[in-house]
Design a protein around this motif. Structure first.
Motif, PDB file in Angstrom:
ATOM      1  N   LEU A   1       0.832  -1.201   0.000  1.00  0.00           N
ATOM      2  CA  LEU A   1       0.000   0.000   0.000  1.00  0.00           C
ATOM      3  C   LEU A   1       0.870   1.254   0.000  1.00  0.00           C
ATOM      4  O   LEU A   1       0.601   2.211  -0.741  1.00  0.00           O
ATOM      5  N   ILE A   2       1.911   1.257   0.786  1.00  0.00           N
ATOM      6  CA  ILE A   2       2.816   2.406   0.837  1.00  0.00           C
ATOM      7  C   ILE A   2       3.467   2.632  -0.527  1.00  0.00           C
ATOM      8  O   ILE A   2       3.499   3.765  -1.017  1.00  0.00           O
ATOM      9  N   VAL A   3       3.967   1.585  -1.141  1.00  0.00           N
ATOM     10  CA  VAL A   3       4.601   1.725  -2.457  1.00  0.00           C
ATOM     11  C   VAL A   3       3.595   2.260  -3.470  1.00  0.00           C
ATOM     12  O   VAL A   3       3.912   3.153  -4.265  1.00  0.00           O
ATOM     13  N   GLN A   4       2.372   1.744  -3.442  1.00  0.00           N
ATOM     14  CA  GLN A   4       1.331   2.220  -4.364  1.00  0.00           C
ATOM     15  C   GLN A   4       1.095   3.721  -4.171  1.00  0.00           C
ATOM     16  O   GLN A   4       1.043   4.480  -5.137  1.00  0.00           O
ATOM     17  N   GLN A   5       0.967   4.148  -2.924  1.00  0.00           N
ATOM     18  CA  GLN A   5       0.716   5.557  -2.651  1.00  0.00           C
ATOM     19  C   GLN A   5       1.920   6.423  -3.038  1.00  0.00           C
ATOM     20  O   GLN A   5       1.766   7.495  -3.614  1.00  0.00           O
ATOM     21  N   CYS A   6       3.109   5.933  -2.739  1.00  0.00           N
ATOM     22  CA  CYS A   6       4.322   6.681  -3.095  1.00  0.00           C
ATOM     23  C   CYS A   6       4.432   6.857  -4.604  1.00  0.00           C
ATOM     24  O   CYS A   6       4.713   7.960  -5.094  1.00  0.00           O
ATOM     25  N   GLU A   7       4.225   5.787  -5.340  1.00  0.00           N
ATOM     26  CA  GLU A   7       4.319   5.871  -6.793  1.00  0.00           C
ATOM     27  C   GLU A   7       3.295   6.841  -7.356  1.00  0.00           C
ATOM     28  O   GLU A   7       3.606   7.644  -8.239  1.00  0.00           O
ATOM     29  N   ALA A   8       2.061   6.784  -6.848  1.00  0.00           N
ATOM     30  CA  ALA A   8       1.004   7.663  -7.355  1.00  0.00           C
ATOM     31  C   ALA A   8       1.327   9.130  -7.095  1.00  0.00           C
ATOM     32  O   ALA A   8       1.161   9.973  -7.985  1.00  0.00           O
ATOM     33  N   LEU A   9       1.820   9.438  -5.922  1.00  0.00           N
ATOM     34  CA  LEU A   9       2.102  10.850  -5.663  1.00  0.00           C
ATOM     35  C   LEU A   9       3.357  11.310  -6.378  1.00  0.00           C
ATOM     36  O   LEU A   9       3.447  12.453  -6.817  1.00  0.00           O
ATOM     37  N   MET A  10       4.338  10.422  -6.562  1.00  0.00           N
ATOM     38  CA  MET A  10       5.537  10.798  -7.301  1.00  0.00           C
ATOM     39  C   MET A  10       5.230  11.096  -8.765  1.00  0.00           C
ATOM     40  O   MET A  10       5.864  11.957  -9.379  1.00  0.00           O
ATOM     41  N   LEU A  11       4.271  10.395  -9.328  1.00  0.00           N
ATOM     42  CA  LEU A  11       3.900  10.591 -10.731  1.00  0.00           C
ATOM     43  C   LEU A  11       2.907  11.726 -10.929  1.00  0.00           C
ATOM     44  O   LEU A  11       2.665  12.145 -12.053  1.00  0.00           O
ATOM     45  N   ALA A  12       2.353  12.247  -9.846  1.00  0.00           N
ATOM     46  CA  ALA A  12       1.277  13.237  -9.935  1.00  0.00           C
ATOM     47  C   ALA A  12       1.698  14.528 -10.607  1.00  0.00           C
ATOM     48  O   ALA A  12       0.888  15.171 -11.273  1.00  0.00           O
ATOM     49  N   ASP A  13       2.960  14.906 -10.437  1.00  0.00           N
ATOM     50  CA  ASP A  13       3.397  16.172 -11.045  1.00  0.00           C
ATOM     51  C   ASP A  13       4.014  15.978 -12.427  1.00  0.00           C
ATOM     52  O   ASP A  13       4.526  16.905 -13.040  1.00  0.00           O
ATOM     53  N   GLY A  14       3.972  14.737 -12.939  1.00  0.00           N
ATOM     54  CA  GLY A  14       4.449  14.463 -14.289  1.00  0.00           C
ATOM     55  C   GLY A  14       5.958  14.412 -14.432  1.00  0.00           C
ATOM     56  O   GLY A  14       6.476  14.411 -15.543  1.00  0.00           O
ATOM     57  N   HIS A  15       6.666  14.360 -13.310  1.00  0.00           N
ATOM     58  CA  HIS A  15       8.125  14.356 -13.359  1.00  0.00           C
ATOM     59  C   HIS A  15       8.672  13.526 -12.207  1.00  0.00           C
ATOM     60  O   HIS A  15       8.217  13.670 -11.073  1.00  0.00           O
ATOM     61  N   LEU A  16       9.622  12.646 -12.506  1.00  0.00           N
ATOM     62  CA  LEU A  16      10.290  11.879 -11.461  1.00  0.00           C
ATOM     63  C   LEU A  16      11.656  12.495 -11.205  1.00  0.00           C
ATOM     64  O   LEU A  16      12.529  12.473 -12.078  1.00  0.00           O
TER      65      LEU A  16
END
Length: 129
Positions: free
Chosen positions: A93-108
């Motif tokens: 769940l943590i990884v899922q949430q981290c990935e989603a918020l990291m991708l939210a701004d369109g830049h890693l």
């Protein structure tokens, strides 16, 4: 940094907070992604309690860096914080949430990549056949 009980909602939320600031700042799009995911509730916290964990984490980062905001967490501290979450379901769940918020701004950013790599390496589980 404060120690949380293993697998507690606060320990999990702090790891999500680490992802939130892993690029040195957090953006409105990332906060909106957490709201869309209902991240706080899924971690077992109210929105206010989740925000309190984020705020405390940011304060602790500032204290550790002598008041200079870097948003970065050293490898040893990151490992210690990740060790507070041992439940595989919670880790997923943590990884899922981290990935989603990291991708939210369109830049890693490089800090985001480093964090997700660390989470993946630490929480790797054997393949089941």
């Amino acid at each position: 940094m404060q120690t949380y009980r293993t697998n507690s909602p606060q320990a999990a939320a702090r790891l999500v907070a680490m992802a939130l600031v892993s690029d040195g700042q957090y953006a409105l799009s990332e906060l909106q992604a957490l709201a869309r995911l209902d991240a706080a509730q899924r971690l077992g916290l109210s929105a206010e309690a989740f925000q309190a964990v984020i705020d405390r984490f940011c304060q602790e980062l500032l204290q550790a860096s002598g008041g200079v905001w870097t948003g970065m967490v050293d490898d040893a501290t990151r490992a210690r914080l990740m060790a507070e979450v041992t439940d595989p379901t919670l880790q997923d769940l943590i990884v899922q949430q981290c990935e989603a918020l990291m991708l939210a701004d369109g830049h890693l950013a490089s800090g985001e990549i480093a964090l997700i790599d660390a989470l993946s390496a630490r929480w790797r589980r054997p393949v089941r056949l």
